[in-house]
Enzyme design. Sequence first.
Site, PDB file in Angstrom:
ATOM      1  N   LYS A 132     -12.460 -15.125  -3.442  1.00  0.00           N
ATOM      2  CA  LYS A 132     -13.716 -14.205  -2.428  1.00  0.00           C
ATOM      3  C   LYS A 132     -13.695 -15.279  -1.344  1.00  0.00           C
ATOM      4  O   LYS A 132     -13.862 -14.994  -0.163  1.00  0.00           O
ATOM      5  CB  LYS A 132     -14.893 -14.042  -2.920  1.00  0.00           C
TER       6      LYS A 132
ATOM      7  N   THR B 124     -25.951  -6.623  -8.844  1.00  0.00           N
ATOM      8  CA  THR B 124     -26.392  -5.078  -8.709  1.00  0.00           C
ATOM      9  C   THR B 124     -26.149  -4.718  -9.886  1.00  0.00           C
ATOM     10  O   THR B 124     -25.429  -4.680 -10.802  1.00  0.00           O
ATOM     11  CB  THR B 124     -25.407  -4.636  -7.417  1.00  0.00           C
TER      12      THR B 124
ATOM     13  N   TYR C  59     -12.115 -16.183  -9.125  1.00  0.00           N
ATOM     14  CA  TYR C  59     -12.912 -14.985  -8.492  1.00  0.00           C
ATOM     15  C   TYR C  59     -13.787 -15.753  -7.089  1.00  0.00           C
ATOM     16  O   TYR C  59     -13.597 -15.226  -5.986  1.00  0.00           O
ATOM     17  CB  TYR C  59     -13.862 -14.462  -9.523  1.00  0.00           C
TER      18      TYR C  59
ATOM     19  N   ARG D  40     -21.798  -7.855 -18.019  1.00  0.00           N
ATOM     20  CA  ARG D  40     -22.877  -8.444 -17.079  1.00  0.00           C
ATOM     21  C   ARG D  40     -24.334  -8.528 -17.696  1.00  0.00           C
ATOM     22  O   ARG D  40     -24.274  -7.543 -18.600  1.00  0.00           O
ATOM     23  CB  ARG D  40     -22.841  -7.464 -15.815  1.00  0.00           C
TER      24      ARG D  40
ATOM     25  N   LEU E 197       0.785  -1.141   0.081  1.00  0.00           N
ATOM     26  CA  LEU E 197       0.046   0.014  -0.067  1.00  0.00           C
ATOM     27  C   LEU E 197       0.823   1.364  -0.003  1.00  0.00           C
ATOM     28  O   LEU E 197       1.875   1.246   0.512  1.00  0.00           O
ATOM     29  CB  LEU E 197      -0.804   0.017   1.205  1.00  0.00           C
TER      30      LEU E 197
END
Lengths: 347, 347
Positions: free
Chosen positions: A159, A185, A155, A196, A67
Site C-alpha cells: 500500500k 471498518t 500488505y 478481523r 485489464l
Amino acid sequence: MRKSKSHIALVAGGAGFIGSHLCRALLDQGHEVICLDSLQTAREVNLDMLEGHRNFTFVRADIVDPLPDAVTRRRDISRIYNLACAASPPQYQADPEHTMLTSVVGTDRLLRLAEQNGARFLLTSTSEVYGDPEAHPQQEDYRGWVNCTGPRACYDEGKRAAEAMAFDFARLGRADVRVARIFNTYGPNMHPDDGRVISNLVCQALSGEDITIYGDGSQTRSFCYVSDMVDGLMRLMESDMPDLQPVNLGNPDEYTIMELLEEVLAQTGAASRVIHLPLPVDDPRRRRPDIRRAQTLLGWKPKIPLQQGLALTCAFFAKELYAGSAETFASQAALSVAAPGASIAAE
Amino acid sequence: MRKSKSHIALVAGGAGFIGSHLCRALLDQGHEVICLDSLQTAREVNLDMLEGHRNFTFVRADIVDPLPDAVTRRRDISRIYNLACAASPPQYQADPEHTMLTSVVGTDRLLRLAEQNGARFLLTSTSEVYGDPEAHPQQEDYRGWVNCTGPRACYDEGKRAAEAMAFDFARLGRADVRVARIFNTYGPNMHPDDGRVISNLVCQALSGEDITIYGDGSQTRSFCYVSDMVDGLMRLMESDMPDLQPVNLGNPDEYTIMELLEEVLAQTGAASRVIHLPLPVDDPRRRRPDIRRAQTLLGWKPKIPLQQGLALTCAFFAKELYAGSAETFASQAALSVAAPGASIAAE
C-alpha cells in the site's frame, strides 16, 4: 454532500465488503457502476443486491493481470475507485506475492486506465501504512513504523508503494488522484471468516464458541461503520484537493479490544469463554486516526457510534449464521436501514 | 573469503557501476556470468572489460518485461544477484513508475527464476529504506523514516517492497534469499552525470566548473569504495544466513559533504567556486551504517579509506574527462589496482 453529476465509475474490488456498499451508494446516486473483482476474497453474495440494477455491470478480473477489453476499450470512465486487495491479515498473508502485486501492478494498471480516460482516481490505502505507530493519534504526515521485512509487509509496503505510484502520477499530471487511508471498518457484508476482530468476536459470540483474544486485549483500535466510510470515500473523490496529501478516514473513537469484547458480549448476550492467544508478529498496539484533515477538506466525520453499528452488524451476522445461506444476505432494505450515512451522502 | 565452487551467476544490472565490478570479480573467481541489463542507466563502456571473457554473456533486457528465453530456459543458474535499478535521484525520478516496477515486478521475476532454478537470490536494497533516519547510526532493525508520498518514494518504497517480497519468498521456502542494504558507494565506472555527490564534486572540480553543494553541506554520508562493496556482496551471497534479516553494507566512516569537498579540492588541486543550492525534498540529513552484523556474519569490513578511494576515483574521472572516450575507460589493469578488496575477496 451535494449530489454530483452522473458519472461512469469503475470500482475495483467492488464485490468486497466496503466495495459492495460503495457500488450500492453510487447506484443510489444515479451513477453507472462497473464493478471489477476477482472474487478472491469477496463474498459472491455481495453482488446479489447489485446485479439486478440496470446501471450495474460486473466484470470478473484480477487487476494483477492485463485489464479486460470490457474496460480498456472504454474512454468514458470518469471515476476509478481502487479497493481491490485482500485486506485482513490471514487473507493477505495467504499469498503475499499476489498481495504485493495487487497493490503495485494493479494500482499501476488502474492509474494508466485513469490516464487514458482522463478519469479521477481514488486509491484506498490503509492505516497499516503507519505500522505499529509511535505517534498517537496518527496524522497524515506521520511516516509510520513499518517492518518492511515482516509477514505484514506484503500488505503494508504494498500500500505504501501504491501511494507512491499514485502521487507520482499526480505530480507528473498523468492522473488526478485521491488517496484515502482507511482505518478499521466494519458492518454488514463482512466475511464471517475474514479474520478481523469484529467479525471474529461477533461470530464467535453468536455461535457460542470460545472467544479468542490476541495478547491481553489492551491494544486499541478505532472502528468505523461502513456507511460512514463510504460517505467519506465519495466525498473525497468529489472534493477539490489543494495538495498531494493522503486523507485519513476512520472513526476516532478508540477502544481496547477488551472494551470491544464487553460490548459484543452485552449485545449478543453470549457467555462465551475467553481464550488469550499470543499477539501476531508486528501487530499494532494502538490505532486512532487524526481526522482533522477530512473534517476540514470534506466536511466529514463519522456519524454512527460503535453501539449502534455493532447492533446492525450483530443482526447481519445473526441472519448469516442462523438462516439458510440463500436468505441470509442482508437485503437491500436491510442495508438501507444499516447505512444512514450513505443515504445522507446521497442527499 | 574462501573461493567458492564454480557457479553460473546471473547479475541483473551487471552493466551498471557496482554491477560491472561484481561481474569482473565473479569472472576472476572462475564463475560463469550472465549479465542482464537494459542499459537504461548503465555505461555501455562498462561492458568492454567483460565482453571478451569466455565465461561472460550479455543479455540486453529490462526486468520489468518478461525475462528473455535465454534466461528462462536455463535450469542451471545457481546465483542471482539483483542490482537492476536506476539508483541516483535524478535517474530514478526521471520515470518513477518504471523505477517502482523495476524494484517490484523485476524482483518478482528474478525471485521466480531463483525458485525455478533452485538458485540463491541476493537483492541489493539500499540505505534509502531508512529514509531520513532518526536513529544514528542505522541498524538493520531500525524501521526507517520514509515519506511514502514524496518524490523519492518511487525508489525508497520500491526497495522496501522488494525486500518484503524477497523475505516472503524465503519464509515460504520458495527461494534462499539474501538482502544487502547498500550505503553510498563510489569508485571507477561511475557515470559522470549520475547526479551523486562524489561524481558531481570530482567532475566539477576536475573540469574547473563551479561546485554545487546542496544545503549548507553539513549533511553527512558514508562512502564505501566499490571493491569493498563487491567483496561484501559476494561474502553475503556465499554466507549461511541464520535468520531472515537484511545486512547493511557500507563504510561507517562518516563525513559531512563539506569535509568531502575539502578532500576533493585537495586531491584535484581545483580552485572552483562553491555554490550552495537548496536541499532536495526529503534529502536525508545523516547516513552511517551500523555494520556489526556484516562484521559478525561475514567477517567483512571496508578496507579502503576515503583518501585512497578518492584518489583512484579522481584518476578514473581524469582519464574520462581528458582523454578520448575510447581510451578513457579504466582498463582491466587499472581496475586491479583500484580493487584490492576484490582481489582479497578472490583469495
